[in-house]
Scaffold this motif. Structure first.
Motif, PDB file in Angstrom:
ATOM      1  N   UNK A   1       0.834  -1.198   0.000  1.00  0.00           N
ATOM      2  CA  UNK A   1       0.000   0.000   0.000  1.00  0.00           C
ATOM      3  C   UNK A   1       0.867   1.245   0.000  1.00  0.00           C
ATOM      4  N   UNK A   2       0.418   2.236  -0.728  1.00  0.00           N
ATOM      5  CA  UNK A   2       0.997   3.576  -0.689  1.00  0.00           C
ATOM      6  C   UNK A   2      -0.069   4.442  -0.044  1.00  0.00           C
ATOM      7  N   UNK A   3       0.121   4.770   1.228  1.00  0.00           N
ATOM      8  CA  UNK A   3      -0.981   5.348   1.988  1.00  0.00           C
ATOM      9  C   UNK A   3      -2.087   4.317   2.069  1.00  0.00           C
ATOM     10  N   UNK A   4      -3.263   4.645   1.561  1.00  0.00           N
ATOM     11  CA  UNK A   4      -4.343   3.653   1.515  1.00  0.00           C
ATOM     12  C   UNK A   4      -4.541   3.088   0.107  1.00  0.00           C
ATOM     13  N   UNK A   5      -3.693   3.474  -0.846  1.00  0.00           N
ATOM     14  CA  UNK A   5      -3.812   2.993  -2.223  1.00  0.00           C
ATOM     15  C   UNK A   5      -3.174   1.606  -2.329  1.00  0.00           C
ATOM     16  N   UNK A   6      -3.981   0.625  -2.726  1.00  0.00           N
ATOM     17  CA  UNK A   6      -3.556  -0.776  -2.736  1.00  0.00           C
ATOM     18  C   UNK A   6      -3.051  -1.189  -4.118  1.00  0.00           C
ATOM     19  N   UNK A   7      -1.832  -1.722  -4.151  1.00  0.00           N
ATOM     20  CA  UNK A   7      -1.207  -2.178  -5.393  1.00  0.00           C
ATOM     21  C   UNK A   7      -0.816  -3.655  -5.268  1.00  0.00           C
ATOM     22  N   UNK A   8      -0.804  -4.330  -6.419  1.00  0.00           N
ATOM     23  CA  UNK A   8      -0.274  -5.687  -6.519  1.00  0.00           C
ATOM     24  C   UNK A   8       0.728  -5.716  -7.659  1.00  0.00           C
ATOM     25  N   UNK A   9       1.902  -6.286  -7.404  1.00  0.00           N
ATOM     26  CA  UNK A   9       2.912  -6.452  -8.447  1.00  0.00           C
ATOM     27  C   UNK A   9       2.726  -7.816  -9.103  1.00  0.00           C
ATOM     28  N   UNK A  10       2.600  -7.830 -10.424  1.00  0.00           N
ATOM     29  CA  UNK A  10       2.487  -9.075 -11.189  1.00  0.00           C
ATOM     30  C   UNK A  10       3.741  -9.245 -12.033  1.00  0.00           C
ATOM     31  N   UNK A  11       4.333 -10.420 -11.951  1.00  0.00           N
ATOM     32  CA  UNK A  11       5.576 -10.690 -12.675  1.00  0.00           C
ATOM     33  C   UNK A  11       5.279 -11.023 -14.132  1.00  0.00           C
ATOM     34  N   UNK A  12       5.939 -10.300 -15.045  1.00  0.00           N
ATOM     35  CA  UNK A  12       5.726 -10.507 -16.489  1.00  0.00           C
ATOM     36  C   UNK A  12       7.078 -10.564 -17.197  1.00  0.00           C
ATOM     37  N   UNK A  13       7.867 -11.592 -16.933  1.00  0.00           N
ATOM     38  CA  UNK A  13       9.237 -11.640 -17.467  1.00  0.00           C
ATOM     39  C   UNK A  13       9.280 -12.014 -18.945  1.00  0.00           C
ATOM     40  N   UNK A  14       9.758 -11.115 -19.750  1.00  0.00           N
ATOM     41  CA  UNK A  14      10.110 -11.422 -21.142  1.00  0.00           C
ATOM     42  C   UNK A  14      10.784 -10.204 -21.773  1.00  0.00           C
ATOM     43  N   UNK A  15      10.224  -9.001 -21.608  1.00  0.00           N
ATOM     44  CA  UNK A  15      10.895  -7.800 -22.118  1.00  0.00           C
ATOM     45  C   UNK A  15      12.208  -7.626 -21.354  1.00  0.00           C
ATOM     46  N   UNK A  16      12.121  -7.705 -20.038  1.00  0.00           N
ATOM     47  CA  UNK A  16      13.279  -7.955 -19.179  1.00  0.00           C
ATOM     48  C   UNK A  16      12.870  -9.067 -18.222  1.00  0.00           C
ATOM     49  N   UNK A  17      13.855  -9.721 -17.633  1.00  0.00           N
ATOM     50  CA  UNK A  17      13.561 -10.835 -16.724  1.00  0.00           C
ATOM     51  C   UNK A  17      12.778 -10.374 -15.503  1.00  0.00           C
ATOM     52  N   UNK A  18      12.955  -9.104 -15.137  1.00  0.00           N
ATOM     53  CA  UNK A  18      12.296  -8.604 -13.946  1.00  0.00           C
ATOM     54  C   UNK A  18      11.126  -7.681 -14.195  1.00  0.00           C
ATOM     55  N   UNK A  19      10.588  -7.661 -15.400  1.00  0.00           N
ATOM     56  CA  UNK A  19       9.462  -6.763 -15.684  1.00  0.00           C
ATOM     57  C   UNK A  19       8.285  -7.051 -14.758  1.00  0.00           C
ATOM     58  N   UNK A  20       7.714  -5.982 -14.235  1.00  0.00           N
ATOM     59  CA  UNK A  20       6.509  -6.064 -13.423  1.00  0.00           C
ATOM     60  C   UNK A  20       5.434  -5.183 -14.027  1.00  0.00           C
ATOM     61  N   UNK A  21       4.179  -5.565 -13.818  1.00  0.00           N
ATOM     62  CA  UNK A  21       3.072  -4.640 -14.032  1.00  0.00           C
ATOM     63  C   UNK A  21       2.434  -4.405 -12.673  1.00  0.00           C
ATOM     64  N   UNK A  22       1.871  -3.212 -12.487  1.00  0.00           N
ATOM     65  CA  UNK A  22       1.310  -2.830 -11.191  1.00  0.00           C
ATOM     66  C   UNK A  22      -0.202  -2.684 -11.319  1.00  0.00           C
ATOM     67  N   UNK A  23      -0.918  -3.477 -10.531  1.00  0.00           N
ATOM     68  CA  UNK A  23      -2.373  -3.438 -10.518  1.00  0.00           C
ATOM     69  C   UNK A  23      -2.827  -2.576  -9.344  1.00  0.00           C
ATOM     70  N   UNK A  24      -3.577  -1.521  -9.651  1.00  0.00           N
ATOM     71  CA  UNK A  24      -4.142  -0.628  -8.642  1.00  0.00           C
ATOM     72  C   UNK A  24      -5.639  -0.866  -8.586  1.00  0.00           C
ATOM     73  N   UNK A  25      -6.140  -1.228  -7.395  1.00  0.00           N
ATOM     74  CA  UNK A  25      -7.562  -1.524  -7.238  1.00  0.00           C
ATOM     75  C   UNK A  25      -8.192  -0.525  -6.285  1.00  0.00           C
ATOM     76  N   UNK A  26      -8.893   0.471  -6.821  1.00  0.00           N
ATOM     77  CA  UNK A  26      -9.506   1.484  -5.950  1.00  0.00           C
ATOM     78  C   UNK A  26     -10.475   0.898  -4.934  1.00  0.00           C
TER      79      UNK A  26
END
Length: 370
Positions: free
Chosen positions: A160-185
């Motif tokens: 959480x950033x303050x009360x903003x909730x995020x989830x990191x999803x691993x998507x390795x191919x562009x780089x091995x460590x690529x992440x996408x960030x899901x924000x759910x209001x």
């Protein structure tokens, strides 16, 4: 692979590493910060508000996007991919002048996404800097002063950033460590009437995906499944680049009968003419017109793309794609299905065609990069 193609591939990889991953590339990228006006004009239509939350795209460099995610009630902000500190600071002054910047989220290591971290760490010393434990803690130690990642993440991590909730999803191919960030209001504030948002960096664009710099069709096939399983169709897609028009020109070439592609391309033409953003898209839209998500399906559009691949990809390219996919699966233990292999080969061949694609004469001047 012929000697010429091996040499060409080696030169391309060397140039990429210098530009995106070396100190030379870092200093070149940071020198571009604030040097150009925004590549698109962000108006009210591109800013999404629901309850207390706002998402503001920040165009910078030739075609990049960073993002402000602002909780206007708590006056806190999270910033995604802040490679141009001048553009980020200007957006904060305009859209969130009283907000406290609590965190920076970097999708992957390339300087056009991470290059502003060090400067912004000086400006916001108490902010947290999130990024992949693969991209940002397993590279050269000397780069830590550039990346400034102090909160490394694994796929599936929630924070959480303050009360903003995020989830990191691993998507390795562009780089091995690529992440996408899901924000759910809804997880952040149940009263927020807003769909979830996913910030995809170079993993997923409107109408396309990033180059397979550190992955294969196997990785992309798994990401197809991940996106379908983890993201609601209404989820807003906020990519790291404005590549929509050129992506859809290719999509129309590979899938000419698709009404979804035609409609989206017409919309992109209008945005291009008015110099306005084509973002956001939605997950549902991407699964209807993005050839890299459509190709593995069982619809008429999927079959048309598959037929086009079969008729246009070279025998040499298909053999190379199949070989690299089989090698990866064998190295991983060989426990995956033939169905995954088939999807991986289709996706890998599609990426080869996209890399080699030359826009038609009527589309001259398009950026064919990704």
């Amino acid at each position: 692979m012929s000697s010429f193609r091996l040499i060409k591939s080696w030169i391309g990889n060397a140039a990429r590493q210098i530009l995106f991953e070396s100190p030379i590339g870092y200093f070149y990228t940071t020198a571009q910060a604030g040097a150009k006006p925004p590549h698109t004009v962000v108006g009210d239509a591109a800013i999404h508000t629901a309850g207390p939350f706002k998402i503001i795209p920040v165009p910078y460099f030739e075609d990049n996007y960073g993002y402000l995610v602002v909780d206007t009630e708590k006056e806190e902000a999270a910033i995604i991919d802040p490679a141009d500190p001048a553009a980020i600071m200007q957006a904060l002054r305009v859209y969130a002048p009283t907000a406290s910047v609590a965190a920076f989220l970097t999708t992957h290591k390339h300087w056009d996404h991470s290059g502003g971290n060090a400067a912004l760490k000086q400006t916001f010393p108490s902010a947290k800097f999130y990024g992949s434990h693969v991209d940002f803690t397993q590279g050269p130690v000397s780069y830590n002063s550039f990346y400034c990642i102090d909160s490394p993440l694994h796929g599936g991590d929630r924070f959480k950033v303050g009360r903003m909730a995020f989830t990191a999803l691993s998507t390795p191919y562009h780089t091995k460590g690529s992440l996408v960030y899901l924000f759910d209001p809804a997880l952040s504030n149940p009263a927020a009437n807003m769909p979830a948002s996913v910030f995809t960096g170079d993993t997923l664009f409107v109408g396309g995906v990033g180059r397979f710099f550190e992955g294969t069709g196997v990785d992309m096939a798994r990401i197809q499944s991940l996106l379908r399983a983890e993201l609601n169709p209404s989820t807003l897609v906020w990519p790291g680049h404005e590549y929509t028009h050129s992506n859809l020109v290719f999509a129309h070439w590979i899938n000419p009968s698709s009404e979804s592609v035609k409609s989206k391309l017409e919309s992109a033409n209008n945005c291009k003419a008015s110099n306005t953003p084509t973002i956001p898209s939605t997950v549902a839209e991407e699964f209807s017109h993005n050839p890299f998500l459509v190709v593995s399906g069982s619809t008429a559009d999927s079959w048309e793309i598959q037929a086009r691949i079969q008729s246009t990809v070279s025998h040499q390219d298909r053999e190379a794609v199949e070989s690299e996919c089989r090698q990866q699966l064998q190295a991983e233990g060989g426990g995956d299905s033939e169905e995954l292999l088939a999807r991986a080969i289709l996706t890998g061949c599609l990426r080869r065609l996209k890399d080699q694609f030359k826009p038609p004469v009527s589309s001259a001047g398009l950026d064919p990069k990704l």
